[in-house]
Design a protein around this motif. Sequence first.
Motif, PDB file in Angstrom:
ATOM      1  N   SER A 112       9.909  10.920   0.384  1.00 18.35           N
ATOM      2  CA  SER A 112       8.056  10.722   1.005  1.00 18.35           C
ATOM      3  C   SER A 112       8.533   8.943   0.321  1.00 18.35           C
ATOM      4  N   LEU A 113       6.909   8.270   1.133  1.00 18.76           N
ATOM      5  CA  LEU A 113       7.115   6.531   0.149  1.00 18.76           C
ATOM      6  C   LEU A 113       6.774   7.151  -0.921  1.00 18.76           C
ATOM      7  N   GLN A 114       5.791   7.655  -1.004  1.00 20.58           N
ATOM      8  CA  GLN A 114       5.186   7.974  -2.564  1.00 20.58           C
ATOM      9  C   GLN A 114       6.597   8.405  -3.438  1.00 20.58           C
ATOM     10  N   THR A 159       8.022   5.669  -6.262  1.00 21.45           N
ATOM     11  CA  THR A 159       8.338   6.287  -8.024  1.00 21.45           C
ATOM     12  C   THR A 159       9.359   6.756  -8.276  1.00 21.45           C
ATOM     13  N   LEU A 160      10.717   6.412  -7.517  1.00 25.81           N
ATOM     14  CA  LEU A 160      11.954   6.377  -7.686  1.00 25.81           C
ATOM     15  C   LEU A 160      12.130   5.068  -8.150  1.00 25.81           C
ATOM     16  N   ARG A 161      11.959   4.080  -7.375  1.00 26.47           N
ATOM     17  CA  ARG A 161      12.793   2.807  -7.339  1.00 26.47           C
ATOM     18  C   ARG A 161      11.575   2.610  -8.370  1.00 26.47           C
ATOM     19  N   TYR A 162      10.831   2.226  -8.992  1.00 27.89           N
ATOM     20  CA  TYR A 162       9.990   1.149  -9.651  1.00 27.89           C
ATOM     21  C   TYR A 162       9.831   1.754 -10.599  1.00 27.89           C
ATOM     22  N   PHE A 163       9.521   3.348 -10.767  1.00 24.43           N
ATOM     23  CA  PHE A 163       9.642   4.136 -12.502  1.00 24.43           C
ATOM     24  C   PHE A 163      10.297   4.890 -13.193  1.00 24.43           C
ATOM     25  N   ASN A 164      12.306   4.929 -12.490  1.00 17.93           N
ATOM     26  CA  ASN A 164      13.033   5.398 -12.036  1.00 17.93           C
ATOM     27  C   ASN A 164      12.488   6.739 -12.271  1.00 17.93           C
ATOM     28  N   GLY A 165      11.775   7.958 -11.440  1.00 17.06           N
ATOM     29  CA  GLY A 165      10.979   9.046 -11.591  1.00 17.06           C
ATOM     30  C   GLY A 165      10.630   9.615 -12.873  1.00 17.06           C
ATOM     31  N   GLU A 166      10.272   8.368 -13.769  1.00 18.04           N
ATOM     32  CA  GLU A 166       9.368   8.897 -14.689  1.00 18.04           C
ATOM     33  C   GLU A 166       7.410   8.486 -14.661  1.00 18.04           C
ATOM     34  N   VAL A 167       7.029   9.309 -14.628  1.00 17.52           N
ATOM     35  CA  VAL A 167       5.822   9.108 -14.251  1.00 17.52           C
ATOM     36  C   VAL A 167       4.497   8.911 -15.434  1.00 17.52           C
ATOM     37  N   VAL A 192       0.515  -1.506  -0.330  1.00 15.96           N
ATOM     38  CA  VAL A 192      -0.242  -0.345   0.135  1.00 15.96           C
ATOM     39  C   VAL A 192       1.023   1.108   0.104  1.00 15.96           C
ATOM     40  N   ILE A 193       0.692   2.236  -0.630  1.00 11.70           N
ATOM     41  CA  ILE A 193       1.231   3.581  -1.221  1.00 11.70           C
ATOM     42  C   ILE A 193       0.163   4.918  -0.875  1.00 11.70           C
ATOM     43  N   SER A 194       0.895   5.491   0.364  1.00 10.98           N
ATOM     44  CA  SER A 194      -0.374   6.712   0.486  1.00 10.98           C
ATOM     45  C   SER A 194       0.111   7.622  -0.541  1.00 10.98           C
ATOM     46  N   THR A 195      -1.044   8.033  -1.142  1.00  9.47           N
ATOM     47  CA  THR A 195      -0.692   9.875  -1.816  1.00  9.47           C
ATOM     48  C   THR A 195      -2.244  10.899  -1.874  1.00  9.47           C
ATOM     49  N   ASN A 196      -1.884  11.146  -2.431  1.00  8.76           N
ATOM     50  CA  ASN A 196      -3.066  12.431  -2.444  1.00  8.76           C
ATOM     51  C   ASN A 196      -4.164  12.361  -3.171  1.00  8.76           C
ATOM     52  N   SER A 197      -5.251  12.525  -3.041  1.00 12.78           N
ATOM     53  CA  SER A 197      -7.312  12.590  -3.584  1.00 12.78           C
ATOM     54  C   SER A 197      -6.967  12.681  -5.099  1.00 12.78           C
ATOM     55  N   THR A 198      -6.154  13.561  -5.880  1.00 10.91           N
ATOM     56  CA  THR A 198      -6.064  13.694  -6.933  1.00 10.91           C
ATOM     57  C   THR A 198      -5.354  13.203  -7.140  1.00 10.91           C
ATOM     58  N   PHE A 199      -4.094  12.305  -7.928  1.00 11.69           N
ATOM     59  CA  PHE A 199      -3.442  11.020  -7.344  1.00 11.69           C
ATOM     60  C   PHE A 199      -1.808  11.579  -8.003  1.00 11.69           C
ATOM     61  N   ASP A 200      -2.201  13.023  -7.493  1.00  8.94           N
ATOM     62  CA  ASP A 200      -0.710  13.428  -8.535  1.00  8.94           C
ATOM     63  C   ASP A 200       0.867  12.704  -8.115  1.00  8.94           C
ATOM     64  N   THR A 201       1.531  12.452  -8.956  1.00  8.95           N
ATOM     65  CA  THR A 201       2.918  11.481  -8.877  1.00  8.95           C
ATOM     66  C   THR A 201       3.747  12.486  -9.586  1.00  8.95           C
ATOM     67  N   ASN A 202       3.373  14.092  -9.862  1.00  5.80           N
ATOM     68  CA  ASN A 202       5.140  14.930 -10.480  1.00  5.80           C
ATOM     69  C   ASN A 202       6.149  15.283  -9.338  1.00  5.80           C
ATOM     70  N   ILE A 203       7.439  14.007  -9.305  1.00  5.52           N
ATOM     71  CA  ILE A 203       7.867  15.052  -8.266  1.00  5.52           C
ATOM     72  C   ILE A 203       9.466  16.326  -8.409  1.00  5.52           C
TER      73      ILE A 203
END
Length: 291
Positions: free
Chosen positions: A124-126, A130-138, A104-115
């Motif tokens: 943050s956990l999210q 994102t960095l570990r599993y998507f290499n920061g590319e969203v 489970v990954i906590s995020t905000n209610s607009t599901f923003d992803t842009n670091i």
Amino acid sequence: MSYVWTRLLTIAFWRHVFLSQKTYRSALEVIGITFVAAQIAEFFEIYPDLIKQDFVLHGMFATAALAGIWSRFPVTRIRHKIPGKDYHIEVRIGDILNAPNGIVISTNSTFDTNISSKLIAADSLQGQFTLRYFNGEVADLDRQISKALRSTQHESASSPGKRRRYPLGTVAQVTAEGKVFYLVAMANLNETGNARTNDQDLDIILDGLWKALRDQGELGDLHVPLIGSGRGRLQIPRQKIIERIAQSFVYASKDGKIANRIIITISDADARNYDLNLFQVRDFLTLSLHT
């Protein structure tokens, strides 16, 4: 320095050792066993002179003291089986992103992803997810989120970031590197982009999470962070958040099985910085969780 060794150096740990009934119970058990063994050895005249030496008595009490301390030695994992049920609750200190699946990954209610926009903090956990599993590319992450939420009701958002706001507790299931992740909306962004949640919101978030997992989860192990304790700015002690998650899970499981095992995961930094005591958590789980 690891959590265990850091914990050994705190006053809180030693206070817990000396105030715990289990410490004295373990010490008395060792004294009793040693005394009986000495009596048997003396009766059969096995080393009778040695048994009467002062250092044997001192050794017995030293061993008893060590046994008492060992019974309260810092641990990084505790487990509680729910009586009469085929699931159990575990609380663990470690990196939740190293879990094998069902994270489970906590995020905000607009599901923003842009670091890069700083709406999502890199530490943050999210952000780490994102960095570990998507290499920061969203791009792929956003595509999966949009697909998961395509039939979910939403409203327009005026806060920075994405323009669709979903109810707290909404879950978007995504995959990366063969793992399943559940992104749960746990906070709304204000006009400056800061996430906020509160005590009442936590119940709504957890109810939504359990319902989504009951309906679409994989019924395996589920790894849950301390939702809202970081960027969510939830004003509840972390031990209380653990208790709330466990209670909510047990209550929700009455309506149908959610997971074989829930692992509430605490980061090593949180465990050290907020003086979390897993023995106290286990005591609560043992005494207070009923179905």
